[in-house]
Design an enzyme around this catalytic site. Structure first.
Site, mmCIF file in Angstrom:
data_model
loop_
_atom_site.group_PDB
_atom_site.id
_atom_site.type_symbol
_atom_site.label_atom_id
_atom_site.label_comp_id
_atom_site.label_asym_id
_atom_site.label_seq_id
_atom_site.Cartn_x
_atom_site.Cartn_y
_atom_site.Cartn_z
ATOM 1 N N ASN A 107 0.807 -1.233 0.000
ATOM 2 C CA ASN A 107 0.000 0.000 0.000
ATOM 3 C C ASN A 107 0.834 1.273 0.000
ATOM 4 O OD1 ASN A 107 0.715 -0.617 2.668
ATOM 5 N ND2 ASN A 107 -1.009 0.546 3.473
ATOM 6 N N GLY A 120 2.013 -6.270 7.261
ATOM 7 C CA GLY A 120 1.100 -6.898 6.312
ATOM 8 C C GLY A 120 -0.170 -7.318 7.018
ATOM 9 N N THR A 154 -1.286 -13.249 7.656
ATOM 10 C CA THR A 154 0.124 -13.524 7.322
ATOM 11 C C THR A 154 0.973 -13.411 8.591
ATOM 12 O OG1 THR A 154 -0.339 -12.425 5.227
ATOM 13 C CG2 THR A 154 1.941 -13.010 5.641
ATOM 14 N N GLU A 201 3.470 -5.613 12.354
ATOM 15 C CA GLU A 201 2.527 -4.490 12.161
ATOM 16 C C GLU A 201 1.438 -5.004 11.237
ATOM 17 O OE1 GLU A 201 2.656 -1.684 13.674
ATOM 18 O OE2 GLU A 201 4.615 -2.034 14.579
ATOM 19 N N CYS A 254 -3.495 1.083 6.457
ATOM 20 C CA CYS A 254 -3.862 0.327 7.654
ATOM 21 C C CYS A 254 -4.507 1.246 8.693
ATOM 22 C CB CYS A 254 -2.631 -0.355 8.234
ATOM 23 S SG CYS A 254 -1.274 0.800 8.519
ATOM 24 N N GLU A 265 7.006 0.204 16.104
ATOM 25 C CA GLU A 265 8.039 0.801 15.268
ATOM 26 C C GLU A 265 8.148 2.274 15.657
ATOM 27 O OE1 GLU A 265 6.501 -0.190 11.299
ATOM 28 O OE2 GLU A 265 8.000 -1.769 11.232
HETATM 29 P P1 NDP Z 1 0.190 -9.504 3.105
HETATM 30 O O1 NDP Z 1 0.192 -9.986 4.506
HETATM 31 O O2 NDP Z 1 -0.486 -10.302 2.075
HETATM 32 O O3 NDP Z 1 1.680 -9.327 2.574
HETATM 33 C C1 NDP Z 1 2.651 -8.519 3.227
HETATM 34 C C2 NDP Z 1 4.033 -8.966 2.776
HETATM 35 O O4 NDP Z 1 4.278 -10.285 3.257
HETATM 36 C C3 NDP Z 1 4.188 -9.045 1.268
HETATM 37 O O5 NDP Z 1 5.509 -8.688 0.935
HETATM 38 C C4 NDP Z 1 3.906 -10.506 1.009
HETATM 39 O O6 NDP Z 1 4.424 -10.936 -0.204
HETATM 40 C C5 NDP Z 1 4.594 -11.157 2.182
HETATM 41 N N1 NDP Z 1 4.134 -12.484 2.539
HETATM 42 C C6 NDP Z 1 2.974 -13.104 2.197
HETATM 43 N N2 NDP Z 1 2.919 -14.330 2.778
HETATM 44 C C7 NDP Z 1 4.055 -14.473 3.502
HETATM 45 C C8 NDP Z 1 4.561 -15.507 4.349
HETATM 46 N N3 NDP Z 1 3.901 -16.634 4.581
HETATM 47 N N4 NDP Z 1 5.743 -15.303 4.956
HETATM 48 C C9 NDP Z 1 6.420 -14.155 4.765
HETATM 49 N N5 NDP Z 1 5.998 -13.154 3.971
HETATM 50 C C10 NDP Z 1 4.830 -13.304 3.358
HETATM 51 O O7 NDP Z 1 -0.348 -8.028 3.154
HETATM 52 P P2 NDP Z 1 -0.644 -7.073 1.929
HETATM 53 O O8 NDP Z 1 0.596 -6.883 1.113
HETATM 54 O O9 NDP Z 1 -1.891 -7.539 1.271
HETATM 55 O O10 NDP Z 1 -0.888 -5.700 2.684
HETATM 56 C C11 NDP Z 1 -2.109 -5.326 3.203
HETATM 57 C C12 NDP Z 1 -2.168 -5.600 4.695
HETATM 58 O O11 NDP Z 1 -1.093 -4.931 5.345
HETATM 59 C C13 NDP Z 1 -3.434 -5.083 5.332
HETATM 60 O O12 NDP Z 1 -3.927 -6.035 6.227
HETATM 61 C C14 NDP Z 1 -2.946 -3.861 6.090
HETATM 62 O O13 NDP Z 1 -3.740 -3.497 7.180
HETATM 63 C C15 NDP Z 1 -1.587 -4.273 6.504
HETATM 64 N N6 NDP Z 1 -0.779 -3.106 6.808
HETATM 65 C C16 NDP Z 1 -0.450 -2.851 8.111
HETATM 66 C C17 NDP Z 1 0.261 -1.713 8.436
HETATM 67 C C18 NDP Z 1 0.672 -1.436 9.848
HETATM 68 O O14 NDP Z 1 1.578 -0.622 10.032
HETATM 69 N N7 NDP Z 1 0.072 -2.028 10.853
HETATM 70 C C19 NDP Z 1 0.658 -0.739 7.405
HETATM 71 C C20 NDP Z 1 0.257 -1.124 6.083
HETATM 72 C C21 NDP Z 1 -0.435 -2.263 5.798
HETATM 73 P P3 NDP Z 1 3.546 -10.865 -1.559
HETATM 74 O O15 NDP Z 1 2.821 -9.595 -1.619
HETATM 75 O O16 NDP Z 1 4.606 -10.941 -2.566
HETATM 76 O O17 NDP Z 1 2.640 -12.054 -1.466
#
Ligand code: NDP
Length: 480
Positions: free
Chosen positions: A150, A226, A230, A248, A282, A461
């Site tokens: 994002n 993420g 995850t 996070e 998020c 963080e």
């Molecule tokens: P994901 O959890 O799908 O992915 C986050 C990252 O983790 C990506 O680089 C992804 O790779 C990678 N990933 C996926 N599966 C695994 C695994 N099993 N082990 C290690 N890494 C993995 O999240 P999104 O990218 O869809 O992001 C959206 C989410 O992030 C929302 O839930 C949002 O709320 C959260 N978020 C939280 C924030 C915070 O500060 N609390 C800030 C911003 C977002 P790939 O994309 O290549 O599959």
């Protein structure tokens, strides 16, 4: 078509398998570049490079580490237009937003930690005339940083800057959905003279490279941003390895609007809080609670404000609302709008995919959507949608507002809108969240702790919290 490369041991490298994935521009739905599908063999190379650089980087003086990171920040600034355009193409966000928010913050993140490390200190604890303790804070070694799509460069740098400043070597994985600016950033690190192996960037999917990073025995700490599911998978996968984890995760953030708020300002800011970055933050306020006395008036004003948001080509400087990041994500968001209808909700505005003319005719655009008439327990109000969808509900008292706000499994952020300072303090104190904004939203001081409670994450963080996470404390006790 441009092929993105990994950054390993100071060089740009193709994935060992030779396999690439398609990278789609969300505003057009067309493939525009190729992403390395890295795997365990690439990870081994990166770990080797990071281990080889670890001792050198840990022993590089704070001033030199700080100077190199500051140079990287300067290069982000001098390439801001190119980076903003790349972010807009890769992610679908408006280019002016990308420049003012994403790219501005990416260089601010790096510069902040380049300075912070020169001010970081550890503690000592005297025990009268018996002994003195002092705490050393050493780099951990090789750490992993995994970031989402994002805010691609913004969140990528938010993790790697404190990790590098603290003297660790890093293996980082940007989201496979938005890899471009991390690739351009790798080139800037080479230009800035970051020593070989200090930062290694591996592209690929969560399954092919994200999961192997989290479980690799040489990687001692993982900073992950993420989704909550995850985060849970990473916690399970690393159980028993005793790594440091900072997670996070997702949010379902409440916005509490009281009748005594500054009406005009609150309408504008609540709209921004719900729909900035197409609602893909998020921290977005996706559950809007309005004191019943002003519910109808506030809803009408908010609908009017939201209908003024200009949807368009992310590369057009006048656009305020761009494309969602992918077809899959757009379909997920639209399915939640359908779910809201099934659950008895009424669409106050939006609710549709938006088809544009010209080059963006196949793009993934969804209208900013407000829904009312749902109760707090329905799935629409409990699950993270992470798109331009927010719900409206009335409340009658401060206590009810707090209960509604706290009534999900998430606890990342909240905002409170009222001119009664006593109420603001009381409500802020009672909300289960890591961050509460009062009469503002997304106003960030990088020194403050950032993170969530409940299913929104573990750890914080920001500021010294991040430098503490990325260092290992060791207490030395000396008897007099
Ligand atoms: P994901 O959890 O799908 O992915 C986050 C990252 O983790 C990506 O680089 C992804 O790779 C990678 N990933 C996926 N599966 C695994 C695994 N099993 N082990 C290690 N890494 C993995 O999240 P999104 O990218 O869809 O992001 C959206 C989410 O992030 C929302 O839930 C949002 O709320 C959260 N978020 C939280 C924030 C915070 O500060 N609390 C800030 C911003 C977002 P790939 O994309 O290549 O599959």
């Amino acid at each position: 078509m441009e092929k993105i490369q990994n950054y390993i041991g100071g060089e740009l490298k193709a994935p060992i398998s030779g396999n690439y994935l398609d990278n789609v521009e969300p505003a057009t739905g067309k493939v525009y570049s190729r992403i390395p599908e890295s795997g365990e063999a690439d990870l081994e190379l990166a770990v080797e490079a990071a281990e080889a650089a670890a001792s050198y980087w840990a022993n590089t003086s704070l001033e030199n580490r700080s100077a190199i990171l500051s140079k990287v920040a300067d290069l982000i600034d001098s390439n801001a237009d190119e980076l903003a355009r790349a972010e807009a193409v890769d992610n679908g966000k408006p280019v002016n937003f990308a420049k003012a928010v994403d790219i501005y913050r990416a260089s601010a993140n790096i510069r902040f930690f380049a300075h912070a490390i020169t001010q970081f200190s550890s503690e000592s604890h005297g025990m009268g005339d018996i002994a003195v303790n002092y705490t050393l804070r050493d780099p951990i070694g090789v750490v992993g940083c995994i970031s989402p799509w994002n805010f691609p460069l913004y969140l990528f740098t938010w993790k790697i800057a404190p990790a590098l400043a603290a003297g660790n070597t890093v293996i980082a994985k940007p989201s496979e959905i938005t890899p471009m600016t991390a690739y351009l950033f790798s080139k800037l690190c080479i230009e800035a003279g970051l020593p070989d192996g200090v930062l290694n960037v591996l592209h690929g999917t969560g399954a092919s490279i994200g999961a192997p990073i989290t479980t690799h025995p040489a990687i001692k700490a993982i900073s992950f941003t993420g989704g909550s599911s995850t985060g849970a998978a990473i916690t399970k996968a690393t159980a028993g390895q005793f790594k440091k984890l900072s997670l996070e995760l997702g949010g379902k953030n409440p916005t509490l609007v009281f009748a005594d708020c500054d009406f005009e300002e609150t309408v504008n800011e609540v709209a921004r809080a719900a729909f900035a970055n197409q609602g893909q933050i998020c921290l977005c306020g996706s559950r809007i609670y309005i004191e019943r006395d002003i519910y109808d008036k506030f809803r009408d004003a908010l609908v009017e404000r939201v209908e003024q948001i200009r949807i368009g080509d992310p590369l057009d400087g006048a656009t305020q609302h761009g494309a969602l990041v992918s077809k899959g994500h757009m379909e997920k968001v639209l399915s939640y709008i359908e779910l809201a209808r099934d659950e008895g909700g009424t669409i106050a505005t939006g609710g549709q995919r938006r088809t544009l003319e010209g080059r963006c005719a196949e793009g993934y655009f969804v209208e900013p959507t407000l829904i009312e008439g749902l109760d707090n327990q329905c799935r629409t109000n409990q699950e993270e949608i992470f798109g331009p969808v927010a719900t409206l509900q009335p409340f009658d008292s401060d206590g009810e507002a707090v209960n509604l706000a706290n009534g999900t499994r998430y606890g990342l952020a909240a905002s409170v809108w009222s001119r009664d300072i006593k109420r603001c303090h009381n409500v802020a104190r009672q909300i289960d969240a890591g961050i509460v904004w009062v009469n503002c939203w997304l106003l960030r001081d990088l020194r403050t702790p950032f993170g969530g409670v409940k299913s929104s994450g573990v750890g914080r963080e920001g500021g010294l919290e991040a430098l503490r996470f990325f260092t290992e404390p060791k207490n030395v006790c000396i008897k007099y």
